[in-house]
Design a protein around this motif. Structure first.
Motif, mmCIF file in Angstrom:
data_model
loop_
_atom_site.group_PDB
_atom_site.id
_atom_site.type_symbol
_atom_site.label_atom_id
_atom_site.label_comp_id
_atom_site.label_asym_id
_atom_site.label_seq_id
_atom_site.Cartn_x
_atom_site.Cartn_y
_atom_site.Cartn_z
ATOM 1 N N GLN A 77 69.512 90.624 19.219
ATOM 2 C CA GLN A 77 69.646 89.167 19.390
ATOM 3 C C GLN A 77 68.408 88.496 19.935
ATOM 4 O O GLN A 77 68.468 87.760 20.920
ATOM 5 N N TYR A 78 67.259 88.787 19.298
ATOM 6 C CA TYR A 78 66.052 88.046 19.658
ATOM 7 C C TYR A 78 66.212 86.630 19.135
ATOM 8 O O TYR A 78 66.478 86.428 17.950
ATOM 9 N N PRO A 79 66.081 85.610 19.984
ATOM 10 C CA PRO A 79 66.402 84.252 19.529
ATOM 11 C C PRO A 79 65.475 83.781 18.411
ATOM 12 O O PRO A 79 64.264 83.887 18.523
ATOM 13 N N ALA A 106 60.294 75.667 26.882
ATOM 14 C CA ALA A 106 61.517 74.910 27.150
ATOM 15 C C ALA A 106 62.702 75.831 27.417
ATOM 16 O O ALA A 106 63.756 75.377 27.837
ATOM 17 N N LEU A 107 62.539 77.139 27.186
ATOM 18 C CA LEU A 107 63.692 78.027 27.345
ATOM 19 C C LEU A 107 63.684 78.706 28.713
ATOM 20 O O LEU A 107 64.116 78.119 29.692
ATOM 21 N N PHE A 108 63.142 79.890 28.817
ATOM 22 C CA PHE A 108 63.246 80.678 30.046
ATOM 23 C C PHE A 108 62.695 79.944 31.270
ATOM 24 O O PHE A 108 63.238 80.028 32.375
ATOM 25 N N PHE A 109 61.610 79.196 31.092
ATOM 26 C CA PHE A 109 60.915 78.607 32.245
ATOM 27 C C PHE A 109 61.508 77.274 32.690
ATOM 28 O O PHE A 109 61.144 76.755 33.736
ATOM 29 N N SER A 145 60.764 97.684 26.714
ATOM 30 C CA SER A 145 60.062 96.428 26.995
ATOM 31 C C SER A 145 61.064 95.313 27.239
ATOM 32 O O SER A 145 62.142 95.303 26.646
ATOM 33 N N ILE A 146 60.666 94.384 28.088
ATOM 34 C CA ILE A 146 61.518 93.215 28.330
ATOM 35 C C ILE A 146 60.907 92.019 27.601
ATOM 36 O O ILE A 146 59.858 91.514 27.989
ATOM 37 N N HIS A 147 61.551 91.616 26.514
ATOM 38 C CA HIS A 147 61.079 90.472 25.725
ATOM 39 C C HIS A 147 62.022 89.286 25.840
ATOM 40 O O HIS A 147 61.658 88.168 25.471
ATOM 41 N N VAL A 148 63.249 89.543 26.293
ATOM 42 C CA VAL A 148 64.293 88.522 26.283
ATOM 43 C C VAL A 148 65.106 88.652 27.573
ATOM 44 O O VAL A 148 65.411 89.765 28.006
ATOM 45 N N ILE A 149 65.424 87.526 28.202
ATOM 46 C CA ILE A 149 66.344 87.539 29.341
ATOM 47 C C ILE A 149 67.419 86.490 29.069
ATOM 48 O O ILE A 149 67.090 85.325 28.799
ATOM 49 N N HIS A 150 68.666 86.872 29.144
ATOM 50 C CA HIS A 150 69.785 85.967 28.859
ATOM 51 C C HIS A 150 69.558 85.209 27.548
ATOM 52 O O HIS A 150 69.691 83.986 27.484
ATOM 53 N N GLN A 151 69.162 85.929 26.520
ATOM 54 C CA GLN A 151 68.932 85.367 25.192
ATOM 55 C C GLN A 151 67.883 84.262 25.162
ATOM 56 O O GLN A 151 67.855 83.435 24.262
ATOM 57 N N SER A 152 66.993 84.244 26.159
ATOM 58 C CA SER A 152 65.825 83.358 26.125
ATOM 59 C C SER A 152 64.581 84.221 26.037
ATOM 60 O O SER A 152 64.422 85.154 26.822
ATOM 61 N N GLU A 153 63.705 83.897 25.078
ATOM 62 C CA GLU A 153 62.413 84.585 25.068
ATOM 63 C C GLU A 153 61.408 83.689 25.788
ATOM 64 O O GLU A 153 61.762 82.645 26.295
ATOM 65 N N PHE A 154 60.162 84.121 25.806
ATOM 66 C CA PHE A 154 59.202 83.451 26.677
ATOM 67 C C PHE A 154 58.215 82.560 25.928
ATOM 68 O O PHE A 154 57.445 81.841 26.546
ATOM 69 N N LEU A 176 57.677 102.201 30.546
ATOM 70 C CA LEU A 176 57.919 100.763 30.585
ATOM 71 C C LEU A 176 56.733 100.060 29.917
ATOM 72 O O LEU A 176 55.579 100.303 30.277
ATOM 73 N N GLY A 177 57.033 99.195 28.958
ATOM 74 C CA GLY A 177 55.969 98.474 28.250
ATOM 75 C C GLY A 177 55.450 97.310 29.080
ATOM 76 O O GLY A 177 56.194 96.724 29.874
ATOM 77 N N HIS A 178 54.177 96.992 28.903
ATOM 78 C CA HIS A 178 53.530 95.793 29.495
ATOM 79 C C HIS A 178 54.268 95.211 30.707
ATOM 80 O O HIS A 178 54.893 94.163 30.627
ATOM 81 N N LEU A 179 54.145 95.888 31.833
ATOM 82 C CA LEU A 179 54.956 95.618 33.030
ATOM 83 C C LEU A 179 54.951 94.153 33.469
ATOM 84 O O LEU A 179 55.967 93.636 33.912
ATOM 85 N N ASP A 180 53.798 93.482 33.357
ATOM 86 C CA ASP A 180 53.774 92.062 33.760
ATOM 87 C C ASP A 180 53.553 91.136 32.564
ATOM 88 O O ASP A 180 52.791 90.170 32.617
ATOM 89 N N TYR A 181 54.270 91.456 31.509
ATOM 90 C CA TYR A 181 54.239 90.704 30.238
ATOM 91 C C TYR A 181 54.335 89.184 30.435
ATOM 92 O O TYR A 181 53.774 88.401 29.686
ATOM 93 N N ILE A 182 55.049 88.783 31.471
ATOM 94 C CA ILE A 182 55.288 87.364 31.734
ATOM 95 C C ILE A 182 53.970 86.610 31.958
ATOM 96 O O ILE A 182 53.915 85.388 31.781
ATOM 97 N N CYS A 183 52.901 87.337 32.288
ATOM 98 C CA CYS A 183 51.611 86.675 32.535
ATOM 99 C C CYS A 183 51.028 86.043 31.274
ATOM 100 O O CYS A 183 50.062 85.294 31.340
ATOM 101 N N ARG A 184 51.611 86.333 30.121
ATOM 102 C CA ARG A 184 51.140 85.713 28.879
ATOM 103 C C ARG A 184 51.729 84.333 28.655
ATOM 104 O O ARG A 184 51.262 83.583 27.809
ATOM 105 N N TYR A 185 52.810 84.035 29.346
ATOM 106 C CA TYR A 185 53.620 82.881 28.949
ATOM 107 C C TYR A 185 53.840 81.904 30.108
ATOM 108 O O TYR A 185 53.500 82.177 31.244
ATOM 109 N N GLY A 186 54.485 80.796 29.775
ATOM 110 C CA GLY A 186 54.842 79.804 30.779
ATOM 111 C C GLY A 186 54.027 78.534 30.622
ATOM 112 O O GLY A 186 52.901 78.564 30.137
ATOM 113 N N PRO A 187 54.624 77.404 31.039
ATOM 114 C CA PRO A 187 53.973 76.102 30.853
ATOM 115 C C PRO A 187 52.973 75.820 31.984
ATOM 116 O O PRO A 187 53.005 74.759 32.597
#
Ligand SMILES: [Zn+2]
Ligand SMILES: [Zn+2]
Length: 262
Positions: A44-46, A118-121, A105-114, A150-161
């Motif tokens: 269920q990748y959005p 407008a979604l996860f953040f 890898s963590i690509h999705v949290i609660h069906q929100s990708e990064f 564990l893939g790309h442990l701080d993957y979140i550093c790629r994303y966000g507004p």
């Protein structure tokens, strides 16, 4: 240290058109000792089905393994999206085939990708978003056993507004330590994903302070991968990462067969 690329995507992933043969030829040209294909599967990748036709994937790669057996070691792996909402689906998907190596890898949290800010953040400060990402990662590594690293442990550093997407690791060091300790206790490893050298113009991710911390806590299972979605990137920056591993004290990278360390 053996030169490996243990994170590569091909046309079997929804986000790549790469021909696996081209990856192999590039790996041979770059003098790699061993590679592992790790195409994507996420439940269920959005907005985009990250499905994997595992039968066709194995059929194609087995032929290539045979064809190139005198030139390079080729493993068949998987990058499995870890998501606590799909525990049974994920375990049964991984167990259905004989993967040599599985990246969790963590690509999705609660069906929100990064990708979409407008979604996860939405409605979160940067610190809140990053904390939630690491808390979710901890929950995933505690919950799942079906992966090796564990893939790309701080993957979140790629994303966000944010203008500055940089993760202030010190703010979450307690959670990151728990993630690393859980991995070590389960005899699981981390990868350094070299796509950060190009995409983030810094180093691999996670950064080497985290790799050092993993080592200091007793972790010895490490791989390196380029996350190549095109063949020109296969093997890119691997040697830089191996030098850092050596500096930290690791003796070698880990390789896997049927999800067991060689
Ligand atoms: Zn990934
Ligand atoms: Zn990947």
């Amino acid at each position: 240290m053996r030169k490996i690329d243990y994170h590569m995507h091909t046309c079997f992933s929804a986000d790549s058109n790469a021909n696996p043969r081209e990856h192999i030829l590039m790996a041979i040209e770059k003098g790699l000792d061993e590679i592992c294909f790790t195409d994507h599967k996420d439940f269920q990748y959005p907005g985009c089905p990250f499905d994997l036709d595992a039968d066709a994937y194995f059929y194609t790669l087995r032929q290539l393994q045979k064809e190139f057996e005198d030139q390079i070691k080729i493993k068949i792996g998987l990058e499995m999206g870890l998501d606590v909402e799909f525990i049974e689906d994920i375990n049964s998907f991984v167990n259905r085939h004989d993967y040599d190596y599985v990246i969790g890898s963590i690509h999705v949290i609660h069906q929100s990708e990064f990708y979409d800010p407008a979604l996860f953040f939405k409605g979160k400060s940067k610190a809140e978003a990053h904390r939630e990402f690491f808390m979710n990662t901890l929950k995933c590594v505690q919950t799942f056993d079906c992966f090796n690293c564990l893939g790309h442990l701080d993957y979140i550093c790629r994303y966000g507004p944010y203008d500055d997407k940089h993760v202030e690791h010190a703010l979450y060091q307690d959670i990151i330590d728990d993630i690393l300790k859980t991995l070590i206790q389960k005899d699981k490893g981390i990868e350094v994903n070299t796509s950060g050298y190009r995409d983030l113009k810094t180093c691999g991710f996670p950064n080497f302070d985290i790799v050092q911390r993993y080592y200091d806590l007793g972790g010895r299972v490490i791989t390196v991968g380029t996350d190549s979605h095109t063949s020109d990137r296969v093997g890119e920056h691997v040697e830089e990462v191996l030098k850092e591993y050596q500096r930290i004290g690791f003796e070698d990278v880990s390789t896997f067969t049927k999800r067991v360390r060689d």
